[in-house]
Design an enzyme around this catalytic site. Structure first.
Site, PDB file in Angstrom:
ATOM      1  N   GLU A  25       0.922  -1.227   0.093  1.00 42.81           N
ATOM      2  CA  GLU A  25      -0.038   0.184   0.063  1.00 42.81           C
ATOM      3  C   GLU A  25       0.829   1.287  -0.098  1.00 42.81           C
ATOM      4  O   GLU A  25       2.174   1.251   0.123  1.00 42.81           O
ATOM      5  CB  GLU A  25      -1.031   0.031   1.230  1.00 42.81           C
ATOM      6  CG  GLU A  25      -2.423  -0.729   0.982  1.00 42.81           C
ATOM      7  CD  GLU A  25      -3.350  -0.023   0.309  1.00 42.81           C
ATOM      8  OE1 GLU A  25      -2.772   1.370  -0.468  1.00 42.81           O
ATOM      9  OE2 GLU A  25      -4.259   0.082  -0.008  1.00 42.81           O
ATOM     10  N   ASN A 154     -10.330   5.790   2.534  1.00 38.64           N
ATOM     11  CA  ASN A 154      -9.461   5.260   1.364  1.00 38.64           C
ATOM     12  C   ASN A 154      -9.625   6.565   0.156  1.00 38.64           C
ATOM     13  O   ASN A 154     -10.038   7.544   0.487  1.00 38.64           O
ATOM     14  CB  ASN A 154      -9.696   3.954   0.525  1.00 38.64           C
ATOM     15  CG  ASN A 154      -8.643   3.055   0.683  1.00 38.64           C
ATOM     16  OD1 ASN A 154      -7.499   3.435   0.509  1.00 38.64           O
ATOM     17  ND2 ASN A 154      -8.897   1.770   0.992  1.00 38.64           N
ATOM     18  N   ASP A 213      -9.995   1.566  -4.176  1.00 40.59           N
ATOM     19  CA  ASP A 213      -9.032   1.589  -3.138  1.00 40.59           C
ATOM     20  C   ASP A 213      -8.344   2.912  -3.226  1.00 40.59           C
ATOM     21  O   ASP A 213      -8.906   3.807  -3.346  1.00 40.59           O
ATOM     22  CB  ASP A 213      -8.162   0.231  -3.383  1.00 40.59           C
ATOM     23  CG  ASP A 213      -7.471  -0.330  -1.921  1.00 40.59           C
ATOM     24  OD1 ASP A 213      -6.931   0.822  -1.221  1.00 40.59           O
ATOM     25  OD2 ASP A 213      -7.315  -1.357  -1.845  1.00 40.59           O
TER      26      ASP A 213
END
Length: 306
Positions: A25, A154, A213
């Protein structure tokens, strides 16, 4: 959302890293170092990748890092489950700056990004996947809650003129836009920017478009979003229209970031956490950092100023 956008073929996509993260991430391009930083949340690690040499280095942390930001003056700002930390990437020193503004037994930090003034915006994810997560602003040494009522914070990004903030709730399959005052560091009421169909109980992954995301914005103001379990990136216009779909060779992309000298390379973190063995065998790049060249450069991300 439906459209017939152009689609980049997977042969244009490269694997940029030998490392395979469990839950990659928060890719972050460091302009001065010409390196990419990112985190592996599940393994509690921060990674640095030199894309030219392929050399990698990582730092082991004591709790899950949700995201990172470049610090003005050097080093990284790391939002961990147990608080906000400064990581000196030269010495390895790890200094706690502030405790978490939530109960770390129930939540952790997730996606975050700096605005043009160097304020750090970071959201949370609720462990029970209940709508108790929030968006915080860190400035002048303290956290302030700026919005709440979602499950998985997000997709943070800012428009080129810094008059709009993007924010998403992955579980709700929705991206929001909020009026943003860059001088005062405040946001207005959120409105829907893009909605995606949730996966139906009997729907196959091949027929599921994924859920939004992490994201990045290019100089034309278009919003690039990774569609987790959708095996693609989408490029949305400033009014939310679908302009382009980039198919990927992995099921779970997590976040794109622009990098390289001309900011025309998209680096994409991916995940392999909890994926079926058959899927992982068919997708050996799951967990890797991917990259592809794009026509429109991205916006640079400001360093955090403490």
């Amino acid at each position: 959302m439906s459209a017939n956008p152009s689609s980049a073929v997977s042969s244009l996509i490269e694997c940029a890293s030998p490392h395979r993260a469990v839950l990659g991430e928060s890719p972050l391009w460091h302009e001065q170092e010409q390196c990419l930083y990112y985190v592996d949340i599940a393994e509690r690690q921060v990674w640095r990748l030199n894309p030219r040499s392929g050399e990698q280095h990582h730092w082991q942390l004591d709790s899950q890092p949700g995201c990172i930001a470049r610090l003005d003056g050097g080093g990284l700002l790391v939002a961990q489950r147990n608080g906000l930390w400064r990581l000196d990437t030269v010495s390895g020193a790890h200094e706690k700056l502030a405790p978490s503004p939530y109960d770390p037994e129930r939540q952790r930090f997730n996606d975050g990004k700096t605005d043009a003034q160097g304020r750090f915006w970071v959201g949370t994810i609720d462990d029970a996947r209940a709508p108790h997560s929030a968006l915080y602003r860190y400035a002048e040494g303290r956290f302030t809650m700026m919005a709440d009522g979602i499950v998985t914070s997000n997709g943070l990004a800012f428009s080129p003129d810094q008059r709009r903030m993007y924010w998403s709730d992955t579980k709700a399959h929705e991206v929001y836009c909020l009026p943003f005052d860059v001088d005062g560091g405040t946001v207005g009421v959120r409105q829907s920017f893009a909605r995606f169909a949730p996966r139906a109980p009997a729907q196959s992954l091949q027929d599921y478009g994924g859920r939004p995301d992490g994201a990045a914005v290019d100089v034309e103001g278009c919003y690039w979003v990774a569609m987790f379990e959708g095996q693609c990136l989408l490029r949305l216009s400033p009014d939310g229209a679908l302009l382009e779909r980039v198919d990927l060779p992995v099921r779970c992309p997590t976040m794109p970031a622009f990098g390289d000298d001309d900011m025309r390379t998209l680096y994409i973190t991916t995940a392999r956490e909890g994926r079926p063995a058959k899927e992982l065998a068919a997708q050996p790049w799951a967990g890797a950092v991917l990259r592809l060249r794009v026509a429109v450069p991205g916006l640079p991300i400001a360093a955090a100023r403490l």
